[in-house]
Design a protein around this motif. Structure first.
Motif, PDB file in Angstrom:
ATOM      1  N   TYR A   8     -26.047 -49.825 -70.108  1.00 57.90           N
ATOM      2  CA  TYR A   8     -26.565 -48.370 -70.035  1.00 57.90           C
ATOM      3  C   TYR A   8     -27.420 -48.214 -71.048  1.00 57.90           C
ATOM      4  O   TYR A   8     -26.959 -48.288 -72.130  1.00 57.90           O
ATOM      5  CB  TYR A   8     -25.186 -47.299 -69.839  1.00 57.90           C
ATOM      6  N   PHE A   9     -28.718 -47.534 -70.784  1.00 58.74           N
ATOM      7  CA  PHE A   9     -29.566 -47.459 -71.820  1.00 58.74           C
ATOM      8  C   PHE A   9     -29.314 -45.734 -72.082  1.00 58.74           C
ATOM      9  O   PHE A   9     -29.779 -45.011 -71.185  1.00 58.74           O
ATOM     10  CB  PHE A   9     -31.063 -47.530 -71.176  1.00 58.74           C
ATOM     11  N   LEU A  21     -30.112 -44.553 -67.024  1.00 57.89           N
ATOM     12  CA  LEU A  21     -30.758 -45.677 -66.674  1.00 57.89           C
ATOM     13  C   LEU A  21     -29.594 -46.746 -66.814  1.00 57.89           C
ATOM     14  O   LEU A  21     -29.097 -47.015 -67.958  1.00 57.89           O
ATOM     15  CB  LEU A  21     -31.905 -46.012 -67.567  1.00 57.89           C
ATOM     16  N   ILE A  22     -29.358 -47.727 -65.800  1.00 54.61           N
ATOM     17  CA  ILE A  22     -28.432 -48.610 -65.917  1.00 54.61           C
ATOM     18  C   ILE A  22     -28.938 -49.979 -65.140  1.00 54.61           C
ATOM     19  O   ILE A  22     -29.795 -49.882 -64.136  1.00 54.61           O
ATOM     20  CB  ILE A  22     -27.278 -48.456 -64.898  1.00 54.61           C
ATOM     21  N   VAL A  23     -28.995 -50.987 -65.834  1.00 55.75           N
ATOM     22  CA  VAL A  23     -29.478 -52.419 -65.355  1.00 55.75           C
ATOM     23  C   VAL A  23     -28.405 -53.254 -65.318  1.00 55.75           C
ATOM     24  O   VAL A  23     -27.665 -53.556 -66.215  1.00 55.75           O
ATOM     25  CB  VAL A  23     -30.716 -52.889 -66.319  1.00 55.75           C
ATOM     26  N   ASN A  24     -28.258 -53.999 -64.303  1.00 55.69           N
ATOM     27  CA  ASN A  24     -27.132 -54.925 -63.917  1.00 55.69           C
ATOM     28  C   ASN A  24     -27.818 -55.960 -63.303  1.00 55.69           C
ATOM     29  O   ASN A  24     -28.317 -56.124 -62.261  1.00 55.69           O
ATOM     30  CB  ASN A  24     -26.057 -54.421 -62.945  1.00 55.69           C
ATOM     31  N   ARG A  25     -27.765 -57.213 -63.827  1.00 54.59           N
ATOM     32  CA  ARG A  25     -28.583 -58.468 -63.610  1.00 54.59           C
ATOM     33  C   ARG A  25     -27.389 -59.601 -63.352  1.00 54.59           C
ATOM     34  O   ARG A  25     -26.331 -59.480 -63.836  1.00 54.59           O
ATOM     35  CB  ARG A  25     -29.377 -58.927 -64.464  1.00 54.59           C
ATOM     36  N   ASP A  43     -29.076 -48.198 -77.460  1.00 54.06           N
ATOM     37  CA  ASP A  43     -29.749 -47.076 -77.746  1.00 54.06           C
ATOM     38  C   ASP A  43     -31.068 -47.158 -78.110  1.00 54.06           C
ATOM     39  O   ASP A  43     -31.618 -46.222 -78.681  1.00 54.06           O
ATOM     40  CB  ASP A  43     -28.705 -46.586 -78.884  1.00 54.06           C
ATOM     41  N   GLU A  44     -31.457 -48.292 -77.795  1.00 52.86           N
ATOM     42  CA  GLU A  44     -33.158 -48.417 -77.989  1.00 52.86           C
ATOM     43  C   GLU A  44     -33.734 -47.346 -77.109  1.00 52.86           C
ATOM     44  O   GLU A  44     -33.408 -47.208 -76.081  1.00 52.86           O
ATOM     45  CB  GLU A  44     -33.507 -49.825 -77.838  1.00 52.86           C
ATOM     46  N   LEU A  45     -35.050 -47.068 -77.532  1.00 57.16           N
ATOM     47  CA  LEU A  45     -36.033 -46.133 -77.067  1.00 57.16           C
ATOM     48  C   LEU A  45     -36.589 -47.005 -75.833  1.00 57.16           C
ATOM     49  O   LEU A  45     -37.268 -48.036 -76.110  1.00 57.16           O
ATOM     50  CB  LEU A  45     -36.874 -45.256 -77.739  1.00 57.16           C
ATOM     51  N   GLY A  97     -35.060 -58.681 -72.731  1.00 57.21           N
ATOM     52  CA  GLY A  97     -34.309 -58.931 -73.780  1.00 57.21           C
ATOM     53  C   GLY A  97     -33.322 -58.256 -74.394  1.00 57.21           C
ATOM     54  O   GLY A  97     -32.218 -58.691 -74.817  1.00 57.21           O
ATOM     55  N   LEU A  98     -33.343 -56.765 -74.091  1.00 55.71           N
ATOM     56  CA  LEU A  98     -32.161 -56.067 -74.378  1.00 55.71           C
ATOM     57  C   LEU A  98     -30.982 -56.152 -73.509  1.00 55.71           C
ATOM     58  O   LEU A  98     -29.927 -55.889 -73.787  1.00 55.71           O
ATOM     59  CB  LEU A  98     -32.801 -54.375 -74.252  1.00 55.71           C
ATOM     60  N   LEU A  99     -31.179 -56.579 -72.272  1.00 47.68           N
ATOM     61  CA  LEU A  99     -29.993 -57.000 -71.347  1.00 47.68           C
ATOM     62  C   LEU A  99     -29.158 -58.286 -71.893  1.00 47.68           C
ATOM     63  O   LEU A  99     -27.925 -58.284 -71.306  1.00 47.68           O
ATOM     64  CB  LEU A  99     -30.553 -57.354 -69.931  1.00 47.68           C
TER      65      LEU A  99
END
Length: 516
Positions: A103-104, A322-326, A336-338, A369-371
């Motif tokens: 979660y971003f 925003l959620i990313v699931n790979r 918490d990155e922008l 890379g944040l994932l």
């Protein structure tokens, strides 16, 4: 190569290009090496000829090895989830998705209205570059079914993605993807969005779409647009809702009355409906047996229709879930990155192993890379957003821009003297869109002067509000952005620093705003 024949009216920044540049370099981390490519051609954007090269792919023959993508895009939903502790709200399906993904917490859109936000997702470029500066027509159909009459409409001719720029849909099609979109397209021209299927979004259609892609032996991309979080919300006068208005917490820019509490509760009830439809899509995916090979992205296109929300540059308008699931990831992380919606196109291509290079760098960058918690992976030092009251509007329009560094936000405007801003009908209309808050804020203006002032600034042509040229907010101490610090000497360092950052960004992206 030819030059794109853009409209030379003031709504397209008053003229053709005078110089050729080899690229646009965005202020930020890592953009010097983050190069992407697009279709052959020359693009004229706000004062420069931009030479655009062709997309290169590692091999379309490898399409079968690429992951599928399920992109769930809700409408007009701010960062409100039970996962985030939103009082009165229950979103079990979205929460579950977040617990199995990333979660971003600092995700933002680049333009807080539907078509423009979608255009930013599809192109990875800010809207003053991609060409869609506001809402446009929704022709939810293949390009060959769009009639001559529809093509001739002014919005269809002027508010569209510029021809040389590639869209995500075009890039994925060339990479061998079978693609579908539900509910609405809402971007133009249709030929730049060559979806294989235009769907209404029922469970059966989603099941059939996945089966069709399997029959074609192609990876698939499916964008599910969910309208339920858009007004009109569930009407609690007619149908009971599960959200208790006595339990909700109103932000400081709304008057605290029973009618506004009802409106906010109905907004949250719309999100609960969107959560149920998200769960339905995920259930279909699970039962298809393809979840393990599917990237799932959940996001909203911008915030809701309250003052400080949709078509404003405040946090309610710009911050989205925003959620990313790979496949194969260990979930449950919060980042918490922008990050910006502009990052989604390069991130999807990165995750899908699609090789690409741009002579003109995208304004977004891959956040893949944040994932995986890569120690060198970073978001942006600043995120930017814009509103251009241009196009099919009664004047040249106020220009609005903002920059946010994670704590401090600066909003800059030009042409504030026009005292006119576009206000979407759903931001004030009760009869059609069920907006209870607009009229209630006016009724209670003496009891709640600050919410009324904010509403009058949103709608100056009708309420006589004074729109400020500069606004500066410390979101750490003032998350509802009530206290404008731009004129206070104590904060001039932050004001000047962010204003210079905006000037640099405007120059690097050939933004028409002059930042006097």
């Amino acid at each position: 190569m030819g030059v794109l024949d853009l409209d030379r009216s003031p709504s397209h920044f008053g003229g053709f290009c005078m110089a050729m540049v080899s690229g646009i370099w965005l202020i930020g981390r890592g953009f010097g090496s983050d190069r992407r490519s697009c279709n052959g051609g020359v693009l004229c954007v706000a004062g420069a000829l931009l030479v655009v090269s062709a997309v290169s792919f590692d091999a379309a023959a490898n399409a079968g090895e690429r992951p599928d993508i399920l992109f769930v895009l809700t409408e007009d939903q701010g960062a409100h989830l039970s996962l985030l502790g939103t009082p009165g709200l229950k979103t079990p399906n979205i929460d579950s998705l977040a617990r199995s993904g990333v979660y971003f917490d600092n995700a933002f859109v680049a333009y807080p209205v539907c078509s423009a936000s979608k255009a930013a997702i599809y192109t990875g470029l800010h809207c003053h570059t991609n060409g869609i500066l506001n809402n446009t027509h929704n022709f939810h159909m293949p390009a060959d079914q769009v009639s001559k009459k529809q093509h001739a409409l002014k919005l269809a001719r002027t508010n569209r993605v510029r021809e040389p720029l590639p869209t995500l849909t075009e890039i994925l099609k060339r990479a061998g993807y079978y693609q579908g979109v539900t509910h609405k397209l809402h971007v133009l021209p249709n030929k730049k969005f060559p979806y294989d299927e235009f769907l209404h979004g029922s469970r059966g259609e989603i099941e059939s779409f996945i089966e069709h892609a399997a029959d074609q032996e192609q990876p698939w991309f499916l964008m599910i647009n969910i309208p339920n979080s858009h007004r009109p919300y569930p009407n609690s006068d007619k149908t009971p809702i599960s959200v208790d208005r006595s339990q909700v917490k109103l932000p400081a820019y709304l008057p605290d009355s029973l009618e506004v509490r009802k409106d906010w509760a109905e907004y949250l009830a719309g999100i609960e409906q969107a959560d149920a439809l998200t769960g339905q899509a995920l259930d279909v995916l699970d039962k298809s047996g393809q979840r393990a090979n599917t990237i799932v992205i959940f996001m909203s296109d911008h915030g809701p229709t309250f003052q400080h929300g949709k078509m404003t540059l405040y946090d309610l308008g710009l911050r989205v879930p925003l959620i990313v699931n790979r496949p194969g990831m260990i979930g449950g992380e919060t980042c918490d990155e922008l990050v910006s919606e502009l990052d989604l196109l390069p991130t999807m291509l990165d995750l899908c192993g699609i090789d690409y290079s741009f002579d003109i760098p995208l304004h977004g960058k891959s956040i893949a890379g944040l994932l995986t918690n890569q120690t060198t992976a970073k978001g942006h030092p600043f995120v930017f957003a814009e509103i251009s009251h241009l196009g099919p509007l009664p004047n040249d329009g106020m220009q609005e821009r903002c920059v946010f560094d994670g704590r401090w936000k600066l909003i800059y405007r030009e042409k504030v003297e026009t005292a006119w801003r576009q206000v979407n009908a759903d931001s004030r209309d009760l009869a059609v869109w069920g907006n209870r808050t607009y009229a209630e804020t006016i009724r209670l203006k003496n009891e709640f002067p600050t919410p009324y002032r904010i509403l009058a600034e949103m709608d100056p042509q009708n309420l006589g509000g004074t729109v400020q040229r500069l606004e500066l907010y410390d979101l750490q101490s003032d998350p509802d952005e009530i206290h404008n610090l731009a004129a206070e000497a104590e904060y001039e360092g932050h004001r000047d620093r962010l204003l210079q950052t905006l000037r640099d960004w405007a120059e690097s992206t050939h933004d028409p705003a002059t930042f006097r």
